[in-house]
Design a protein around this motif. Sequence first.
Motif: not given
Length: 113
Positions: A28, A41, A47
């Motif tokens: 991330r 997303k 994700r």
Amino acid sequence: MQINLPDKLYYSIGEVARAFDVNASLIRFWEKEFDIIQPKKNKKGNRLFTPTDIKNLKIIYHLVKERGYTLEGARIALEEDQNLEDEIELVFRLEKIKAEILSLKSYFDDVED
């Protein structure tokens, strides 16, 4: 580093983190630091990384974790070196070949004993 992921259209962040042997938080973080990583997303906000994202993560991983680049240095290298992707792909292929050779050596060493 060998990345073992099945051929799929999308990978979860957990799959990606396990493949790179890092925490999901690092994935991330790199997503925020490097605009070449742009996972999709889903409706829940999870994700979903594409094979292109994986390829870009390989490059970043190699620069930061294996070559010891700073994040800024990795960004500059990504901007300046157009052949970087090919070079890193070659490094990954060579590492895979090396692992196979070492495995064969170990096998034959055991057979001789």
